[in-house]
Every structure is written in C-alpha cells, then in structure tokens.
Design a protein around this motif. Structure first.
Motif, PDB file in Angstrom:
ATOM      1  N   LEU A  77       0.497  -1.553  -0.265  1.00 22.91           N
ATOM      2  CA  LEU A  77      -0.110   0.195  -0.296  1.00 22.91           C
ATOM      3  C   LEU A  77       0.926   1.447   0.030  1.00 22.91           C
ATOM      4  O   LEU A  77       0.348   1.850  -0.701  1.00 22.91           O
ATOM      5  CB  LEU A  77      -0.981   0.066   1.345  1.00 22.91           C
ATOM      6  CG  LEU A  77      -1.772   1.525   1.279  1.00 22.91           C
ATOM      7  CD1 LEU A  77      -2.569   0.956   0.193  1.00 22.91           C
ATOM      8  CD2 LEU A  77      -2.671   1.002   2.628  1.00 22.91           C
ATOM      9  N   ASP A  78       2.020   1.125   0.665  1.00 23.86           N
ATOM     10  CA  ASP A  78       2.741   2.719   0.631  1.00 23.86           C
ATOM     11  C   ASP A  78       3.445   2.270  -0.461  1.00 23.86           C
ATOM     12  O   ASP A  78       2.986   3.559  -0.952  1.00 23.86           O
ATOM     13  CB  ASP A  78       4.145   2.047   2.026  1.00 23.86           C
ATOM     14  CG  ASP A  78       3.273   2.061   3.551  1.00 23.86           C
ATOM     15  OD1 ASP A  78       2.096   2.839   3.585  1.00 23.86           O
ATOM     16  OD2 ASP A  78       3.748   1.532   3.828  1.00 23.86           O
ATOM     17  N   ALA A  79       3.532   1.545  -0.998  1.00 23.96           N
ATOM     18  CA  ALA A  79       4.011   1.459  -2.175  1.00 23.96           C
ATOM     19  C   ALA A  79       3.611   2.301  -3.123  1.00 23.96           C
ATOM     20  O   ALA A  79       3.745   3.380  -4.560  1.00 23.96           O
ATOM     21  CB  ALA A  79       5.524   0.455  -2.993  1.00 23.96           C
ATOM     22  N   LEU A  80       2.000   1.842  -3.238  1.00 24.68           N
ATOM     23  CA  LEU A  80       1.337   2.117  -4.892  1.00 24.68           C
ATOM     24  C   LEU A  80       1.152   4.351  -4.479  1.00 24.68           C
ATOM     25  O   LEU A  80       1.487   4.251  -5.172  1.00 24.68           O
ATOM     26  CB  LEU A  80       0.116   2.160  -4.270  1.00 24.68           C
ATOM     27  CG  LEU A  80      -0.871   1.832  -4.619  1.00 24.68           C
ATOM     28  CD1 LEU A  80      -0.341   1.828  -6.716  1.00 24.68           C
ATOM     29  CD2 LEU A  80      -2.613   0.824  -4.658  1.00 24.68           C
ATOM     30  N   ASN A  81       1.539   3.767  -2.652  1.00 22.31           N
ATOM     31  CA  ASN A  81       0.513   5.456  -2.652  1.00 22.31           C
ATOM     32  C   ASN A  81       2.150   6.456  -2.971  1.00 22.31           C
ATOM     33  O   ASN A  81       1.647   7.552  -3.126  1.00 22.31           O
ATOM     34  CB  ASN A  81       0.637   5.728  -0.803  1.00 22.31           C
ATOM     35  CG  ASN A  81      -0.878   4.954  -0.568  1.00 22.31           C
ATOM     36  OD1 ASN A  81      -2.047   5.010  -1.739  1.00 22.31           O
ATOM     37  ND2 ASN A  81      -1.265   5.163   0.931  1.00 22.31           N
ATOM     38  N   SER A  82       3.077   5.864  -2.902  1.00 22.39           N
ATOM     39  CA  SER A  82       4.426   6.242  -3.366  1.00 22.39           C
ATOM     40  C   SER A  82       4.888   7.229  -5.156  1.00 22.39           C
ATOM     41  O   SER A  82       5.043   7.632  -5.638  1.00 22.39           O
ATOM     42  CB  SER A  82       5.508   6.069  -3.101  1.00 22.39           C
ATOM     43  OG  SER A  82       6.529   5.801  -1.722  1.00 22.39           O
ATOM     44  N   ILE A  83       4.479   5.577  -5.987  1.00 24.73           N
ATOM     45  CA  ILE A  83       4.035   5.873  -6.865  1.00 24.73           C
ATOM     46  C   ILE A  83       3.222   7.059  -7.764  1.00 24.73           C
ATOM     47  O   ILE A  83       2.694   7.655  -8.390  1.00 24.73           O
ATOM     48  CB  ILE A  83       3.565   4.875  -7.575  1.00 24.73           C
ATOM     49  CG1 ILE A  83       4.341   3.480  -7.113  1.00 24.73           C
ATOM     50  CG2 ILE A  83       3.414   4.705  -9.317  1.00 24.73           C
ATOM     51  CD1 ILE A  83       4.680   2.019  -7.483  1.00 24.73           C
ATOM     52  N   LEU A  84       1.698   7.175  -6.702  1.00 23.77           N
ATOM     53  CA  LEU A  84       0.782   7.953  -6.822  1.00 23.77           C
ATOM     54  C   LEU A  84       1.329   9.140  -6.778  1.00 23.77           C
ATOM     55  O   LEU A  84       1.171  10.141  -8.027  1.00 23.77           O
ATOM     56  CB  LEU A  84      -0.936   7.281  -6.098  1.00 23.77           C
ATOM     57  CG  LEU A  84      -1.337   6.303  -6.475  1.00 23.77           C
ATOM     58  CD1 LEU A  84      -2.256   6.098  -5.485  1.00 23.77           C
ATOM     59  CD2 LEU A  84      -1.902   6.606  -7.924  1.00 23.77           C
TER      60      LEU A  84
ATOM     61  N   GLN B 212      10.897   3.912  -3.395  1.00 22.11           N
ATOM     62  CA  GLN B 212      11.405   5.471  -3.515  1.00 22.11           C
ATOM     63  C   GLN B 212      12.750   6.017  -4.155  1.00 22.11           C
ATOM     64  O   GLN B 212      12.984   6.759  -4.681  1.00 22.11           O
ATOM     65  CB  GLN B 212      11.234   5.631  -1.760  1.00 22.11           C
ATOM     66  CG  GLN B 212      11.239   7.576  -1.441  1.00 22.11           C
ATOM     67  CD  GLN B 212      10.237   8.174  -2.392  1.00 22.11           C
ATOM     68  OE1 GLN B 212       8.820   7.721  -2.783  1.00 22.11           O
ATOM     69  NE2 GLN B 212      10.851   8.960  -2.923  1.00 22.11           N
ATOM     70  N   GLN B 213      13.707   4.393  -3.653  1.00 21.82           N
ATOM     71  CA  GLN B 213      14.996   4.906  -4.655  1.00 21.82           C
ATOM     72  C   GLN B 213      15.316   5.149  -6.032  1.00 21.82           C
ATOM     73  O   GLN B 213      15.886   5.513  -6.343  1.00 21.82           O
ATOM     74  CB  GLN B 213      15.786   3.392  -3.694  1.00 21.82           C
ATOM     75  CG  GLN B 213      16.224   3.742  -3.008  1.00 21.82           C
ATOM     76  CD  GLN B 213      16.788   1.852  -2.362  1.00 21.82           C
ATOM     77  OE1 GLN B 213      16.327   1.274  -3.372  1.00 21.82           O
ATOM     78  NE2 GLN B 213      17.239   1.761  -0.896  1.00 21.82           N
ATOM     79  N   VAL B 214      14.049   4.578  -6.666  1.00 24.73           N
ATOM     80  CA  VAL B 214      14.253   4.602  -8.107  1.00 24.73           C
ATOM     81  C   VAL B 214      13.100   5.794  -8.062  1.00 24.73           C
ATOM     82  O   VAL B 214      13.662   6.792  -9.723  1.00 24.73           O
ATOM     83  CB  VAL B 214      12.922   3.419  -8.667  1.00 24.73           C
ATOM     84  CG1 VAL B 214      12.982   3.614 -10.597  1.00 24.73           C
ATOM     85  CG2 VAL B 214      13.961   1.813  -8.598  1.00 24.73           C
ATOM     86  N   ILE B 215      12.579   5.978  -7.972  1.00 26.60           N
ATOM     87  CA  ILE B 215      11.710   7.311  -7.839  1.00 26.60           C
ATOM     88  C   ILE B 215      12.537   8.681  -7.138  1.00 26.60           C
ATOM     89  O   ILE B 215      12.765   9.515  -8.792  1.00 26.60           O
ATOM     90  CB  ILE B 215      10.583   7.814  -6.938  1.00 26.60           C
ATOM     91  CG1 ILE B 215       9.448   7.009  -7.488  1.00 26.60           C
ATOM     92  CG2 ILE B 215      10.285   9.423  -6.818  1.00 26.60           C
ATOM     93  CD1 ILE B 215       8.574   7.174  -6.861  1.00 26.60           C
ATOM     94  N   ASN B 216      13.764   8.490  -6.539  1.00 26.47           N
ATOM     95  CA  ASN B 216      14.820   9.626  -6.079  1.00 26.47           C
ATOM     96  C   ASN B 216      16.088   9.522  -7.341  1.00 26.47           C
ATOM     97  O   ASN B 216      16.053  10.660  -7.835  1.00 26.47           O
ATOM     98  CB  ASN B 216      15.316   9.475  -5.046  1.00 26.47           C
ATOM     99  CG  ASN B 216      14.435   9.369  -4.208  1.00 26.47           C
ATOM    100  OD1 ASN B 216      13.691  10.803  -3.849  1.00 26.47           O
ATOM    101  ND2 ASN B 216      14.928   8.901  -2.952  1.00 26.47           N
ATOM    102  N   LEU B 217      15.957   8.471  -8.409  1.00 32.40           N
ATOM    103  CA  LEU B 217      17.135   8.043  -9.030  1.00 32.40           C
ATOM    104  C   LEU B 217      16.738   8.817 -10.730  1.00 32.40           C
ATOM    105  O   LEU B 217      17.170   9.920 -10.959  1.00 32.40           O
ATOM    106  CB  LEU B 217      17.597   6.733  -9.364  1.00 32.40           C
ATOM    107  CG  LEU B 217      18.176   6.579 -10.725  1.00 32.40           C
ATOM    108  CD1 LEU B 217      19.657   6.810 -10.289  1.00 32.40           C
ATOM    109  CD2 LEU B 217      18.413   4.597 -11.111  1.00 32.40           C
ATOM    110  N   LEU B 218      14.836   8.441 -10.394  1.00 31.00           N
ATOM    111  CA  LEU B 218      14.462   9.550 -12.277  1.00 31.00           C
ATOM    112  C   LEU B 218      14.930  10.718 -11.611  1.00 31.00           C
ATOM    113  O   LEU B 218      14.668  11.352 -12.878  1.00 31.00           O
ATOM    114  CB  LEU B 218      13.302   8.696 -12.664  1.00 31.00           C
ATOM    115  CG  LEU B 218      13.573   7.299 -12.268  1.00 31.00           C
ATOM    116  CD1 LEU B 218      11.969   6.459 -12.807  1.00 31.00           C
ATOM    117  CD2 LEU B 218      13.467   6.523 -13.701  1.00 31.00           C
ATOM    118  N   LEU B 219      13.896  11.781 -10.641  1.00 34.24           N
ATOM    119  CA  LEU B 219      14.478  12.935 -10.604  1.00 34.24           C
ATOM    120  C   LEU B 219      15.012  13.451 -10.801  1.00 34.24           C
ATOM    121  O   LEU B 219      15.678  14.182 -11.201  1.00 34.24           O
ATOM    122  CB  LEU B 219      13.625  13.728  -9.293  1.00 34.24           C
ATOM    123  CG  LEU B 219      11.792  12.569  -9.464  1.00 34.24           C
ATOM    124  CD1 LEU B 219      11.055  12.329  -7.897  1.00 34.24           C
ATOM    125  CD2 LEU B 219      10.615  13.015 -10.323  1.00 34.24           C
ATOM    126  N   GLY B 220      15.892  12.441 -10.189  1.00 37.32           N
ATOM    127  CA  GLY B 220      18.026  13.201  -9.702  1.00 37.32           C
ATOM    128  C   GLY B 220      17.861  13.405 -11.433  1.00 37.32           C
ATOM    129  O   GLY B 220      18.496  14.492 -12.090  1.00 37.32           O
TER     130      GLY B 220
END
Length: 532
Positions: A20-27, A65-73
């Motif tokens: 659930l937490d992972a889904l919310n992070s992706i949203l 979140q690690q992947v999101i941080n990488l992509l945003l970076g």
C-alpha cells in the motif's frame, strides 16, 4: 480507468505486487506528470525497477522511492544540462571507475562485476584477463555473417568450411580449418595459438596477413597476446598458418542494439528519452571545441612560450574552447628513481596555473584536463596509470579549481559522444613487437595499421605484458567495446587523423618537439590539425 488501477495493472503484467505504501508513493510520483495519459512515467519507473536487484516480487515503498529519487535526479540533471554552459556538458570517467563485465557463454549475456577490485590480483586474475579478452571477441565473431554458419556456397568462398573450429578438434580433423586464438610464446622461440579448449604450436613463417572485404578481416600489427583468426592445416603436429587476420569489427549501433542497457563506457546509461534530449542539445553546440596537446614539457622555457602563444590565440576567439586536454609527459626527462627535481616540477605546474590565470576568458569558460604520460611521476609504469600526484599539482589546483587530473587512459562523455584519451608511444612499441610484417595491400600507413589493430582487438594496448604491464583486475578499463566515437592516441609519432568504421582516431603529435596540436569539435567529429 483510475490511476490507482492503472498502476496495479502495469505492475501485475510484469509480475510485481505492490504494498500500500509503495502504491501511494507511485501515485505521488505520477501526480507530477498530469499530461501523461499513456502512463509513460509508470513504464519508465518499471523499466528502472527491473534493473534493480529485488529480493521478491512484492515491491515495498523503500525500493520504489529509491528508483523515484533516481529518476527525478536524472530528470533534474537533463534539465540542468539544457541551461548549463558547455563547461558542464561532459563527464570525465577515471579508468579505475570503469564498470567491469564478463561474458557468460551459457547465458549469452554480460554480467557486471559488483565487488571491489584489488590492485594486486592473484594468479587467477591474470588468467581471467586473457579469458575475458577472448570471450569478448568470440561473442562478437559469433555474429559475423561469414563465420556463424558451417558452410557456404562456392561463389561466396573458396573454402569448403568457414566454421571456426576449436583448437582441440584439430587433433582428429584433417584439411584446412579456421581457428581463433591468442598468440602466445609458451616456449622460447615457439609460438602457440590458444583458445579455451587447448593450445597448438603454429608456424607463422609462411603466413600472409590479409584484408578480405568478404570476411571483413583486416591487416594490422600481429603481436604476441593479440587474438587472431587463422586459416591453415596441421602438419607434423604443427598448425601451418596460411592466412590470418583480426576478428571482424562490428558496427557500434549493432553492438548497442544487442547489448542495450549495459554501461560499458561508464558514466551511467541514459534512457531513450534522455538520449534524444542530449542528441538535440549536441546538435546545437557545434562550436564547442576541445584543444588537445601532448608532451607539455613544463621544464622547457621554449615549450612554455609556445603554449602561451596557443593560449593567447584561443583567448581572442569569439567562442573559447570548452576543454583543454594537456597530455604528458610534463617533463623533458623521465620522472624515475634518479629524478630529483620534484619540487621544481611542482613550481612549474604553478607557473602553468598563473599562465592560465593571465587568460581570464579561458579561466572562466574553459576546463582543463591533465592526463599523465608514460614517463611522468607516479607509482609505476603499469597501465592504467592513476592521475598526477597531488604534491605536484597543488599550486595549479589552488589557482585553477576546475582543473581535472585524470588517469591514463581516461574517458570523456560529451552528451552522447564517447571519447577515449590514451597517452602512450604505442606505435613504436607495436612495430617493434610485430611478428608478421603488416600487409601493404590495403594501406602502408603505420598509423592506420595501429588503428586497425586496437579497434579490431577492442583493446587500447594489446601488447605482451612483458612489454607493457597491465593491472590484471583493471584490464577492462582498456577495452574499446562498443567502439567509441573518438579515440585520441597521444603519441610522439607523426600527427595523424583517420576515420575508420564510424570512429574518429587521431594523434595530436608532439607539442614539445614539433609544436603540433589539434582542435576537435566533438559534436561534428571535425578535426583541425594545427601547428606553430
């Protein structure tokens, strides 16, 4: 379909379940792309997530979140590169930071070496050096049209069979055969050809190096340690080589298509979207120039005077060069155990720094890359060489903070361009170590023979280890695979430039002895040969 369901569906298709937490992070991540109706941001996240090492199919919030941080970076970096000056448009990759891969013949894919690599390797590291060189070229040859099938039509070839035979099979097979192996001298005066199965003594006395367009096998410098394709037959226990050549070269784009996603060069693997953006920027910076000089003898006043003339000239141009590459040697005599003038050399580097400061436009808008030469100060002459010692460069660094002191060889990534710099008097050593006189049928230019050799060997320095020692665990830093866009060979021989197989190869010549240097525009691969 709601965004929540779209995310869950895309992840399930690829075999993942989300907490659930992972889904919310992706949203939260997808909310940053309101116009993304096709879900490309989710696909991009999934692509990157599949490259990570996950312990299970259940993806938690931390991994996401690690992947999101990488992509945003990466996104921020791409946006920054669009508005940045040319001075920050390239990255320098040190030889000791180049990723290492080994080819797995069973899985038919490259596997990255992730653990630390000691400088002093054990005996197995030396064996691995030869095995990895052989496997690298073997998998490339396996895709060559004329060596991947067992037989050919008569009009295509005069040979009955072009399949490469293992050396071990020569014991029972008769007639002419093609073999592939490393030239080795296992006994004094006796040369052998080795592959992963066995070794066989070879007779090169009647061998003819050749260039046959049908097979794309080329001429070049055949030295001990080079990997060759040889055609011949067994006589009295010795393989009589009739003709031989290097493994066929593969087009860079074909290599990248087959091995997509691997960071062979170093500096990261951008996504297709990022590569497209970088390519667009690269087309707009056609005036970006690299000025490359080799042999900057700081202890020679005549050389410093010539260097000041070069700096004066580029200080006055409308658009100053984005990069100056200063390649060693930085002293007119070898910095070996008998050299006792290190404090003087340190002062000379400081003098060079003050010379650059006197050219304010260059100091503010250009970057300066220093690459050590074979006779410069350092722990040893083994390759790769680490950057110049801090003791020598401290005074220059205080004056020019953006100076970069890289290894030899080193790599530079200019947007999508891959450039390799190597300072070594390689041509002289290759000619001395040659076992067969190079064929003049295609060309009699020694520089072209050298370029043929290193590109077809996919290695910057395929010399015997007794002639040029190499750190066993870091031999991969000298690999040229896939073939880079540009190879700069700093050599004291004649100034040359030649484009071969989509690669621009150039030698800036010796600045100290001949006053020669080059101005290179990486976005267009245009080389301007210059001299004072």
């Amino acid at each position: 379909m709601s965004m929540r369901k779209k995310i869950q569906k895309k992840f399930k298709i690829r075999g993942y379940n989300l907490t659930l937490d992972a889904l919310n992070s992706i949203l939260v991540f997808t909310d940053q792309f309101p116009d993304d109706s096709e879900g490309e941001a989710i696909d991009l996240l999934l692509d990157q997530l599949q490259q990570e090492t996950l312990n299970s199919s259940i993806v938690d919030a931390e991994s996401v979140q690690q992947v999101i941080n990488l992509l945003l970076g990466a996104n921020d970096a791409a946006e920054e590169s669009q508005s940045s000056t040319s001075g920050s448009s390239f990255a320098v990759i040190d030889a000791f930071l180049v990723p290492k891969y080994r080819y797995d013949a069973v899985k038919k894919q490259f596997i990255e070496h992730t653990s630390s690599l000691p400088v002093h390797g054990d005996a197995s590291a030396k064996t691995a050096l030869y095995r990895e060189r052989f496997m690298l070229l073997s998998q490339r040859v396996s895709r060559a049209d004329h060596f991947s099938r067992p037989a050919f039509d008569a009009e295509m070839s005069q040979f009955e069979n072009n399949e490469i035979s293992p050396i071990q099979s020569l014991i029972v097979q008769i007639g002419r055969k093609w073999v592939m192996g490393v030239i080795s001298q296992l006994e004094d005066g006796h040369f052998y050809l080795e592959d992963l199965s066995a070794s066989v003594e070879i007779d090169l006395s009647k061998a003819i190096s050749f260039f046959v367009k049908l097979y794309k096998i080329t001429t070049g410098f055949f030295t001990e340690n080079t990997i060759i394709l040889a055609e011949g037959e067994m006589k009295n226990g010795i393989f009589q080589v009739i003709t031989c050549g290097f493994p066929p070269l593969e087009d860079r784009e074909k290599t990248l298509k087959i091995h997509s996603g691997y960071d062979f060069f170093g500096g990261g693997t951008p996504t297709k979207e990022e590569m497209t953006k970088l390519a667009d920027i690269e087309k707009q910076v056609v005036n970006d120039t690299f000025v490359i000089l080799s042999d900057i003898w700081l202890d020679d006043e005549a050389v410093l005077e010539k260097l000041e003339k070069v700096l004066d000239g580029f200080e006055s141009v409308e658009i100053v060069p984005s990069l100056f590459v200063f390649m060693g040697n930085f002293c007119s005599r070898p910095c070996n155990l008998s050299f006792g003038s290190y404090s003087s050399l340190r002062q000379q580097f400081g003098k060079l720094g003050r010379m650059i400061v006197d050219h304010p436009r260059l100091k503010e808008n250009s970057q300066f890359l220093f690459i050590p030469g074979p006779d410069d100060a350092g722990p040893s002459t083994v390759l790769p060489r680490c950057g110049l010692p801090n003791y020598l460069t401290k005074e220059l660094q205080d004056l020019i903070p953006n100076a970069i002191f890289a290894s030899n060889p080193c790599r530079v990534k200019f947007y999508n361009q891959e450039i390799v710099f190597f300072r070594k008097d390689l041509l002289y050593q290759m000619r001395r170590s040659c076992l067969i006189a190079p064929s003049s049928e295609e060309t009699d230019d020694p520089f072209k023979h050298l370029v043929y050799t290193i590109t077809h060997q996919s290695h910057l320095c395929p010399l015997p280890l007794m002639v040029q020692p190499i750190i066993w665990n870091y031999d991969h830093s000298l690999h040229l695979y896939p073939t880079p866009h540009t190879i700069v060979l700093g050599d004291k021989s004649e100034q040359k430039v030649w484009k071969f197989g989509g690669t621009t190869c150039l030698n800036p010549g010796s600045f100290a002895t001949d006053g020669m240097f080059v101005a290179y525009r990486p976005s267009t691969q245009v080389v301007e040969l210059s001299a004072l």
